[in-house]
Scaffold this motif. Structure first.
Motif, mmCIF file in Angstrom:
data_model
loop_
_atom_site.group_PDB
_atom_site.id
_atom_site.type_symbol
_atom_site.label_atom_id
_atom_site.label_comp_id
_atom_site.label_asym_id
_atom_site.label_seq_id
_atom_site.Cartn_x
_atom_site.Cartn_y
_atom_site.Cartn_z
ATOM 1 N N ASN A 123 11.206 12.877 13.629
ATOM 2 C CA ASN A 123 11.120 11.622 12.890
ATOM 3 C C ASN A 123 11.790 11.802 11.536
ATOM 4 O OD1 ASN A 123 9.098 9.787 14.513
ATOM 5 N ND2 ASN A 123 8.175 11.816 14.497
ATOM 6 N N LEU A 124 12.758 10.942 11.229
ATOM 7 C CA LEU A 124 13.480 11.001 9.961
ATOM 8 C C LEU A 124 13.381 9.655 9.257
ATOM 9 C CD1 LEU A 124 16.753 12.809 11.137
ATOM 10 C CD2 LEU A 124 14.716 13.862 10.111
ATOM 11 N N THR A 125 13.186 9.692 7.938
ATOM 12 C CA THR A 125 13.112 8.472 7.132
ATOM 13 C C THR A 125 13.892 8.673 5.843
ATOM 14 O OG1 THR A 125 10.909 7.919 7.984
ATOM 15 C CG2 THR A 125 11.604 6.830 5.960
ATOM 16 N N ARG A 126 14.699 7.673 5.506
ATOM 17 C CA ARG A 126 15.364 7.666 4.202
ATOM 18 C C ARG A 126 14.926 6.425 3.448
ATOM 19 N NH1 ARG A 126 19.348 5.785 0.852
ATOM 20 N NH2 ARG A 126 20.462 7.393 -0.361
ATOM 21 N N GLU A 127 14.205 6.619 2.343
ATOM 22 C CA GLU A 127 13.667 5.522 1.545
ATOM 23 C C GLU A 127 14.554 5.319 0.333
ATOM 24 O OE1 GLU A 127 10.783 2.556 1.288
ATOM 25 O OE2 GLU A 127 10.450 4.271 2.597
ATOM 26 N N GLY A 128 15.413 4.302 0.374
ATOM 27 C CA GLY A 128 16.293 4.004 -0.738
ATOM 28 C C GLY A 128 15.768 2.877 -1.601
ATOM 29 N N LEU A 129 16.600 2.401 -2.529
ATOM 30 C CA LEU A 129 16.180 1.347 -3.438
ATOM 31 C C LEU A 129 16.010 0.023 -2.704
ATOM 32 C CD1 LEU A 129 15.562 0.537 -6.351
ATOM 33 C CD2 LEU A 129 18.003 0.070 -6.669
ATOM 34 N N LYS A 167 14.784 -4.469 2.040
ATOM 35 C CA LYS A 167 13.599 -4.894 1.299
ATOM 36 C C LYS A 167 13.872 -6.176 0.506
ATOM 37 C CE LYS A 167 12.585 0.014 0.701
ATOM 38 N NZ LYS A 167 12.410 1.112 -0.272
ATOM 39 N N LEU A 168 13.118 -7.214 0.814
ATOM 40 C CA LEU A 168 13.197 -8.460 0.060
ATOM 41 C C LEU A 168 12.236 -8.455 -1.121
ATOM 42 C CD1 LEU A 168 13.237 -10.954 3.062
ATOM 43 C CD2 LEU A 168 15.202 -10.137 1.754
ATOM 44 N N HIS A 169 11.135 -7.742 -0.969
ATOM 45 C CA HIS A 169 10.081 -7.660 -1.970
ATOM 46 C C HIS A 169 9.331 -6.365 -1.728
ATOM 47 C CE1 HIS A 169 6.360 -8.878 -4.175
ATOM 48 N NE2 HIS A 169 7.232 -9.501 -4.938
ATOM 49 N N ASP A 170 8.344 -6.072 -2.578
ATOM 50 C CA ASP A 170 7.573 -4.839 -2.403
ATOM 51 C C ASP A 170 6.875 -4.786 -1.051
ATOM 52 O OD1 ASP A 170 8.335 -3.995 -4.879
ATOM 53 O OD2 ASP A 170 6.510 -4.669 -5.899
ATOM 54 N N ASP A 171 6.478 -5.947 -0.507
ATOM 55 C CA ASP A 171 5.723 -5.956 0.743
ATOM 56 C C ASP A 171 6.376 -6.790 1.851
ATOM 57 O OD1 ASP A 171 5.346 -8.421 -0.357
ATOM 58 O OD2 ASP A 171 3.169 -8.306 -0.501
ATOM 59 N N LEU A 172 7.643 -7.193 1.657
ATOM 60 C CA LEU A 172 8.313 -8.013 2.660
ATOM 61 C C LEU A 172 9.727 -7.483 2.887
ATOM 62 C CD1 LEU A 172 8.040 -10.607 4.422
ATOM 63 C CD2 LEU A 172 9.085 -11.863 2.528
ATOM 64 N N TYR A 173 10.130 -7.380 4.171
ATOM 65 C CA TYR A 173 11.451 -6.860 4.481
ATOM 66 C C TYR A 173 11.978 -7.468 5.774
ATOM 67 C CZ TYR A 173 8.736 -3.713 7.535
ATOM 68 O OH TYR A 173 7.883 -3.202 8.479
ATOM 69 N N SER A 216 6.192 1.624 -16.838
ATOM 70 C CA SER A 216 7.522 1.009 -16.791
ATOM 71 C C SER A 216 8.616 2.061 -16.817
ATOM 72 C CB SER A 216 7.696 0.045 -17.971
ATOM 73 O OG SER A 216 6.759 -1.019 -17.902
ATOM 74 N N ALA A 217 8.431 3.093 -17.644
ATOM 75 C CA ALA A 217 9.427 4.162 -17.721
ATOM 76 C C ALA A 217 9.497 4.928 -16.406
ATOM 77 C CB ALA A 217 9.074 5.108 -18.868
ATOM 78 N N ARG A 218 8.347 5.202 -15.799
ATOM 79 C CA ARG A 218 8.333 5.900 -14.505
ATOM 80 C C ARG A 218 9.022 5.071 -13.429
ATOM 81 N NH1 ARG A 218 4.661 10.015 -13.427
ATOM 82 N NH2 ARG A 218 5.638 9.934 -11.348
ATOM 83 N N THR A 219 8.750 3.755 -13.420
ATOM 84 C CA THR A 219 9.372 2.875 -12.433
ATOM 85 C C THR A 219 10.879 2.831 -12.619
ATOM 86 O OG1 THR A 219 7.380 1.489 -12.297
ATOM 87 C CG2 THR A 219 9.441 0.527 -11.524
ATOM 88 N N ALA A 220 11.331 2.720 -13.863
ATOM 89 C CA ALA A 220 12.763 2.685 -14.142
ATOM 90 C C ALA A 220 13.421 4.008 -13.754
ATOM 91 C CB ALA A 220 12.992 2.389 -15.622
ATOM 92 N N GLN A 221 12.741 5.127 -14.023
ATOM 93 C CA GLN A 221 13.282 6.438 -13.670
ATOM 94 C C GLN A 221 13.398 6.582 -12.150
ATOM 95 O OE1 GLN A 221 10.805 9.701 -14.910
ATOM 96 N NE2 GLN A 221 12.438 11.215 -14.697
ATOM 97 N N ARG A 222 12.371 6.099 -11.427
ATOM 98 C CA ARG A 222 12.392 6.190 -9.965
ATOM 99 C C ARG A 222 13.527 5.339 -9.384
ATOM 100 N NH1 ARG A 222 10.294 3.234 -5.731
ATOM 101 N NH2 ARG A 222 9.830 4.450 -3.844
ATOM 102 N N LEU A 277 16.675 6.614 -7.102
ATOM 103 C CA LEU A 277 16.980 6.076 -5.783
ATOM 104 C C LEU A 277 18.394 5.510 -5.708
ATOM 105 C CD1 LEU A 277 13.640 4.232 -4.920
ATOM 106 C CD2 LEU A 277 14.432 6.434 -4.048
ATOM 107 N N LYS A 278 18.846 4.920 -6.804
ATOM 108 C CA LYS A 278 20.167 4.302 -6.831
ATOM 109 C C LYS A 278 21.278 5.340 -6.867
ATOM 110 C CE LYS A 278 22.856 0.834 -9.355
ATOM 111 N NZ LYS A 278 22.870 -0.114 -10.504
#
Length: 250
Positions: free
Chosen positions: A66-72, A105-111, A22-28, A32-33
């Protein structure tokens, strides 16, 4: 008593692991934010050679970025491709592609995605082709070392042909992107996309095998197929490109 102690210890360990995750997820999420836009940009640049079969039978040079920006909440992808060759003073291949795709991103696996693409390939019978699409994307596989993204939605395409005017009509777009890390040094990729529309439909696939050489540098072999269902000006329906490239990742 021993069983009770072991059960209590297991519960404590599980709680410690859960709290750590949980701490790692919150830190990530916090990173990102708060990160600057370019801080989260990753990508690759490759340059190499190829030989073609179909409408041309030549060798030449190829470049791709190829460029990718992965945000929150948002993911942005940009792809640039250029193939160019001259033989005996005559241009025998000139293919350009630029594609931009934002995802929400609507969910972890849906966008939800948007896709905008420009192509130019005189030897496939068109000078300019513009397409725009929107729809839903689903991450069917999303685990360490392997991913599969599927997309489907309506599109609109306009094609300016070399000799026979233009064609502009609605279409249906679908795509699949598969990544598999076979080992720490070797990875496999398979990308496929298609536009189904009245008149000419298009299907494109690209298969790649990447092997790390040193640091951020790797070698890649790839094979691309592009199929046009109703090409103009007596152009063959299928074109293939085999590439051997050096890739720099950052």
């Amino acid at each position: 008593l021993t069983e009770a102690i072991e059960a209590h210890s297991a519960d404590e360990i599980n709680k410690l692991v859960s709290d750590w995750k949980s701490a790692r997820t919150a830190q990530r999420k916090k990173h990102l934010k708060e990160a600057d836009f370019f801080e989260l940009v990753k990508g690759s640049v490759q340059i190499g050679g190829y030989f073609t079969t179909g409408n041309t039978n030549n060798t030449g040079l190829s470049g791709q970025a190829n460029l990718t920006r992965e945000g929150l909440d948002w993911r942005h992808r940009l792809k640039l491709v250029a193939d160019y060759q001259r033989s005996a003073g005559t241009t025998t291949r000139r293919h350009y592609l630029a594609a931009y795709e934002p995802n929400y991103k609507l969910h972890d696996d849906l966008y939800i995605y948007g896709a905008f693409q420009y192509e130019s390939d005189h030897f496939l019978g068109y000078d300019n082709r513009y397409s725009a699409s929107t729809g839903a994307g689903y991450s069917a596989i999303n685990r360490p070392g392997m991913s599969l993204d599927l997309e489907l939605g309506p599109a609109y395409r306009r094609t300016d042909y070399v000799t026979e005017g233009l064609d502009s009509s609605p279409a249906l777009r679908g795509s699949a992107s598969f990544r598999w890390k076979l080992s720490p040094a070797v990875s496999f990729s398979q990308d496929a996309s298609g536009y189904l529309q009245r008149g000419n439909s298009t299907v494109s696939t690209n298969t790649g095998l990447n092997a790390k050489l040193f640091g951020p540098v790797s070698g890649q072999l790839s094979y691309q197929i592009q199929y046009e269902s109703q090409p103009r000006d007596k152009v063959q329906s299928m074109d293939t490109i085999s590439r051997a490239s050096v890739v720099y990742e950052f």
